[in-house]
Design a protein around this motif. Structure first.
Motif, PDB file in Angstrom:
ATOM      1  N   PRO A 233     -89.855  46.664 108.641  1.00 39.22           N
ATOM      2  CA  PRO A 233     -90.717  47.710 109.357  1.00 39.22           C
ATOM      3  C   PRO A 233     -90.393  48.820 108.749  1.00 39.22           C
ATOM      4  CG  PRO A 233     -90.077  46.219 111.232  1.00 39.22           C
ATOM      5  CD  PRO A 233     -89.293  45.743 110.139  1.00 39.22           C
ATOM      6  N   ILE A 234     -89.020  49.075 108.535  1.00 39.23           N
ATOM      7  CA  ILE A 234     -88.627  50.464 107.897  1.00 39.23           C
ATOM      8  C   ILE A 234     -89.300  50.819 106.616  1.00 39.23           C
ATOM      9  CG2 ILE A 234     -86.651  49.828 106.823  1.00 39.23           C
ATOM     10  CD1 ILE A 234     -85.070  52.528 107.769  1.00 39.23           C
ATOM     11  N   GLY A 235     -89.525  49.721 105.830  1.00 37.65           N
ATOM     12  CA  GLY A 235     -90.291  49.833 104.574  1.00 37.65           C
ATOM     13  C   GLY A 235     -91.828  50.360 104.833  1.00 37.65           C
ATOM     14  N   HIS A 236     -92.588  49.953 105.886  1.00 39.09           N
ATOM     15  CA  HIS A 236     -93.753  50.713 106.198  1.00 39.09           C
ATOM     16  C   HIS A 236     -93.549  51.917 106.648  1.00 39.09           C
ATOM     17  CE1 HIS A 236     -95.775  46.590 105.565  1.00 39.09           C
ATOM     18  NE2 HIS A 236     -94.584  46.177 106.048  1.00 39.09           N
ATOM     19  N   SER A 237     -92.446  52.505 107.061  1.00 38.26           N
ATOM     20  CA  SER A 237     -92.235  53.892 107.965  1.00 38.26           C
ATOM     21  C   SER A 237     -92.227  54.973 106.814  1.00 38.26           C
ATOM     22  CB  SER A 237     -91.096  53.664 108.769  1.00 38.26           C
ATOM     23  OG  SER A 237     -89.976  53.751 108.220  1.00 38.26           O
ATOM     24  N   ILE A 238     -91.884  54.596 105.562  1.00 32.69           N
ATOM     25  CA  ILE A 238     -91.667  55.688 104.554  1.00 32.69           C
ATOM     26  C   ILE A 238     -92.835  55.889 103.679  1.00 32.69           C
ATOM     27  CG2 ILE A 238     -90.052  56.584 102.621  1.00 32.69           C
ATOM     28  CD1 ILE A 238     -88.014  54.608 104.019  1.00 32.69           C
ATOM     29  N   LEU A 239     -93.476  56.917 103.615  1.00 34.84           N
ATOM     30  CA  LEU A 239     -94.798  57.140 102.957  1.00 34.84           C
ATOM     31  C   LEU A 239     -94.859  57.011 101.573  1.00 34.84           C
ATOM     32  CD1 LEU A 239     -97.690  57.734 103.501  1.00 34.84           C
ATOM     33  CD2 LEU A 239     -97.068  60.276 103.015  1.00 34.84           C
ATOM     34  N   LYS A 240     -93.563  57.568 100.897  1.00 36.58           N
ATOM     35  CA  LYS A 240     -93.640  57.528  99.555  1.00 36.58           C
ATOM     36  C   LYS A 240     -93.501  56.337  98.867  1.00 36.58           C
ATOM     37  CE  LYS A 240     -88.386  57.882  98.922  1.00 36.58           C
ATOM     38  NZ  LYS A 240     -87.230  58.752  98.655  1.00 36.58           N
ATOM     39  N   VAL A 241     -92.939  55.346  99.560  1.00 31.57           N
ATOM     40  CA  VAL A 241     -92.952  53.829  98.992  1.00 31.57           C
ATOM     41  C   VAL A 241     -94.291  53.183  98.847  1.00 31.57           C
ATOM     42  CG1 VAL A 241     -90.471  53.736  99.558  1.00 31.57           C
ATOM     43  CG2 VAL A 241     -92.259  52.626 100.996  1.00 31.57           C
ATOM     44  N   HIS A 242     -95.235  53.809  99.342  1.00 32.86           N
ATOM     45  CA  HIS A 242     -96.533  53.158  99.450  1.00 32.86           C
ATOM     46  C   HIS A 242     -97.311  53.701  98.251  1.00 32.86           C
ATOM     47  CE1 HIS A 242     -95.694  52.834 103.741  1.00 32.86           C
ATOM     48  NE2 HIS A 242     -96.497  52.156 103.924  1.00 32.86           N
ATOM     49  N   TYR A 243     -96.911  54.473  97.449  1.00 34.90           N
ATOM     50  CA  TYR A 243     -97.777  55.086  96.315  1.00 34.90           C
ATOM     51  C   TYR A 243     -96.946  54.780  95.141  1.00 34.90           C
ATOM     52  CZ  TYR A 243    -100.558  57.842  99.691  1.00 34.90           C
ATOM     53  OH  TYR A 243    -101.352  58.280 100.595  1.00 34.90           O
ATOM     54  N   GLN A 244     -97.814  54.566  94.037  1.00 34.27           N
ATOM     55  CA  GLN A 244     -97.446  54.296  92.589  1.00 34.27           C
ATOM     56  C   GLN A 244     -96.781  55.701  91.939  1.00 34.27           C
ATOM     57  OE1 GLN A 244     -99.662  52.137  89.910  1.00 34.27           O
ATOM     58  NE2 GLN A 244    -100.260  50.638  91.320  1.00 34.27           N
ATOM     59  N   ASP A 245     -96.089  55.582  91.016  1.00 32.52           N
ATOM     60  CA  ASP A 245     -95.553  56.782  90.669  1.00 32.52           C
ATOM     61  C   ASP A 245     -96.595  57.689  89.724  1.00 32.52           C
ATOM     62  OD1 ASP A 245     -93.170  56.240  91.476  1.00 32.52           O
ATOM     63  OD2 ASP A 245     -92.392  55.352  89.452  1.00 32.52           O
ATOM     64  N   TYR A 246     -97.594  57.086  89.350  1.00 32.08           N
ATOM     65  CA  TYR A 246     -98.509  57.846  88.372  1.00 32.08           C
ATOM     66  C   TYR A 246     -99.989  57.662  88.763  1.00 32.08           C
ATOM     67  CZ  TYR A 246     -94.161  58.782  85.841  1.00 32.08           C
ATOM     68  OH  TYR A 246     -92.728  59.158  85.507  1.00 32.08           O
ATOM     69  N   PHE A 247    -100.300  56.200  89.104  1.00 35.42           N
ATOM     70  CA  PHE A 247    -101.632  56.307  89.225  1.00 35.42           C
ATOM     71  C   PHE A 247    -102.288  56.337  90.690  1.00 35.42           C
ATOM     72  CE2 PHE A 247    -100.267  53.493  85.685  1.00 35.42           C
ATOM     73  CZ  PHE A 247    -101.191  53.955  84.516  1.00 35.42           C
ATOM     74  N   ARG A 248    -103.285  56.701  91.042  1.00 37.59           N
ATOM     75  CA  ARG A 248    -103.988  56.777  92.245  1.00 37.59           C
ATOM     76  C   ARG A 248    -104.134  55.514  92.851  1.00 37.59           C
ATOM     77  NH1 ARG A 248    -106.780  62.684  93.525  1.00 37.59           N
ATOM     78  NH2 ARG A 248    -105.284  63.890  92.601  1.00 37.59           N
ATOM     79  N   LYS A 249    -103.305  54.827  93.036  1.00 35.77           N
ATOM     80  CA  LYS A 249    -103.590  53.387  93.785  1.00 35.77           C
ATOM     81  C   LYS A 249    -102.463  53.224  94.584  1.00 35.77           C
ATOM     82  CE  LYS A 249    -104.476  48.781  92.143  1.00 35.77           C
ATOM     83  NZ  LYS A 249    -104.784  47.612  90.884  1.00 35.77           N
ATOM     84  N   TYR A 250    -102.478  52.246  95.670  1.00 38.92           N
ATOM     85  CA  TYR A 250    -101.528  52.334  96.583  1.00 38.92           C
ATOM     86  C   TYR A 250    -100.569  51.048  95.999  1.00 38.92           C
ATOM     87  CZ  TYR A 250    -104.272  54.804 100.133  1.00 38.92           C
ATOM     88  OH  TYR A 250    -104.955  55.743 100.690  1.00 38.92           O
ATOM     89  N   ILE A 251     -99.664  51.056  96.405  1.00 43.97           N
ATOM     90  CA  ILE A 251     -98.613  49.760  96.294  1.00 43.97           C
ATOM     91  C   ILE A 251     -98.925  48.949  97.656  1.00 43.97           C
ATOM     92  CG2 ILE A 251     -96.252  48.822  96.163  1.00 43.97           C
ATOM     93  CD1 ILE A 251     -95.395  51.404  94.766  1.00 43.97           C
ATOM     94  N   PHE A 252     -99.131  49.736  98.844  1.00 41.18           N
ATOM     95  CA  PHE A 252     -99.372  48.982  99.988  1.00 41.18           C
ATOM     96  C   PHE A 252     -99.908  50.257 100.796  1.00 41.18           C
ATOM     97  CE2 PHE A 252     -99.115  47.343 103.976  1.00 41.18           C
ATOM     98  CZ  PHE A 252     -98.725  45.888 103.906  1.00 41.18           C
ATOM     99  N   SER A 253    -101.164  50.018 101.237  1.00 41.25           N
ATOM    100  CA  SER A 253    -101.855  51.087 101.950  1.00 41.25           C
ATOM    101  C   SER A 253    -101.081  51.769 103.422  1.00 41.25           C
ATOM    102  CB  SER A 253    -103.464  50.470 102.145  1.00 41.25           C
ATOM    103  OG  SER A 253    -103.910  51.465 103.292  1.00 41.25           O
TER     104      SER A 253
END
Length: 290
Positions: A233-253
């Motif tokens: 669950p803690i992985g889902h609680s941190i917003l920054k890990v949901h986004y890729q570094d450069y592309f506007r595409k989710y790693i996980f929404s």
């Protein structure tokens, strides 16, 4: 006994007042110390170096996306609620008078109230400390976006350790703040509900250590950016890990993460509600955890 909103509110208010005046509440203010040292002071110093203001929401976003702080917050909150639901000489009589259904719904409402209070105090205290050197607008500050470009060679501090580019390149600060605090609230509420389920099952101590272990493991996987972090669950609680570094595409929404949190919470609430109607009241709480 039928469900009565008045009784639910009385239970929640009673537990909330006991929580507010419990000696452990000082832990909220103790948490502000590492937050100030690790996030607020470096960001304020960076702003003064550049002679530019911060967005007032940026330190809050940094706190809710910092690896160390996001490990500290759930641990601190679990300690804060470890004495609840309260178990004293009058509890059995109190539950009988209010009704089991009303009592357990009141406990769930209390958990929501405590989580909101915990998150509100941290964010308001942070905003107050940076208010003199900040502005309010839906745009990232120059400090957040350009500090590392201009001062990386002469400063030991890097802004991207607190505000990673994958946030300010992809979403505005208002959205980042709202998503960050929503994920944090849902995560802490899930911790509280899991702990309550352990109390109802007379496994209070076991549930406490299960939470600590999965927080530690999940934090480690997040720091390593391991794909298995999404199993915690803690992985889902941190917003920054949901986004890729450069592309506007989710790693996980983030929306899927919020949906998962909500779904698990509903299932836990149903389980706790049904279990509370049958459980032996003398065994609520299990092992004492002060």
């Amino acid at each position: 006994m039928k469900i009565k909103l008045k009784n639910i509110a009385l239970v929640a208010t009673s537990e909330y007042m006991k929580w507010l005046f419990h000696p452990k509440i000082i832990l909220i203010f103790a948490v502000l110390v590492p937050i100030r040292e690790l996030v607020i002071i470096p960001m304020v110093q960076a702003a003064k170096e550049m002679n530019q203001p911060l967005n007032i929401f940026e330190p809050c976003i940094a706190i809710m996306n910092s690896g160390i702080i996001t490990l500290l917050l759930p641990l601190a909150y679990i300690v804060l609620i470890s004495s609840f639901p309260t178990v004293d000489g009058n509890m059995l009589f109190y539950i009988m008078r209010m009704g089991r259904r009303n009592w357990i719904l009141g406990e769930l409402l209390f958990q929501l109230m405590s989580v909101v209070t915990f998150c509100a105090v941290l964010n308001i205290a942070t905003m107050v400390q940076v208010s003199e050197i900040s502005f309010v607008a839906n745009g990232w500050s120059v400090v957040a976006t350009d500090y590392d470009k201009l001062y990386s060679e002469i400063s030991s501090f890097r802004m991207d350790t607190l505000l990673p580019p994958n946030l300010f390149y992809q979403i505005p600060p208002y959205k980042a703040f709202c998503l960050s605090i929503s994920l944090l609230v849902m995560w802490l509420l899930l911790c509280a509900m899991f702990f309550l389920a352990g109390c109802i099952c007379s496994k209070k101590l076991i549930s406490y250590f299960v939470l600590i272990v999965q927080i530690a493991l999940g934090s480690g996987l997040c720091a390593a950016k391991n794909v298995f972090m999404w199993l915690f669950p803690i992985g889902h609680s941190i917003l920054k890990v949901h986004y890729q570094d450069y592309f506007r595409k989710y790693i996980f929404s983030p929306k899927i993460s919020l949906t998962l949190f909500f779904t698990v919470q509903v299932l836990l609430a149903i389980y706790v509600y049904k279990k509370a109607k049958k459980v032996n009241l003398d065994r609520i709480g299990g092992d004492t955890l002060l």
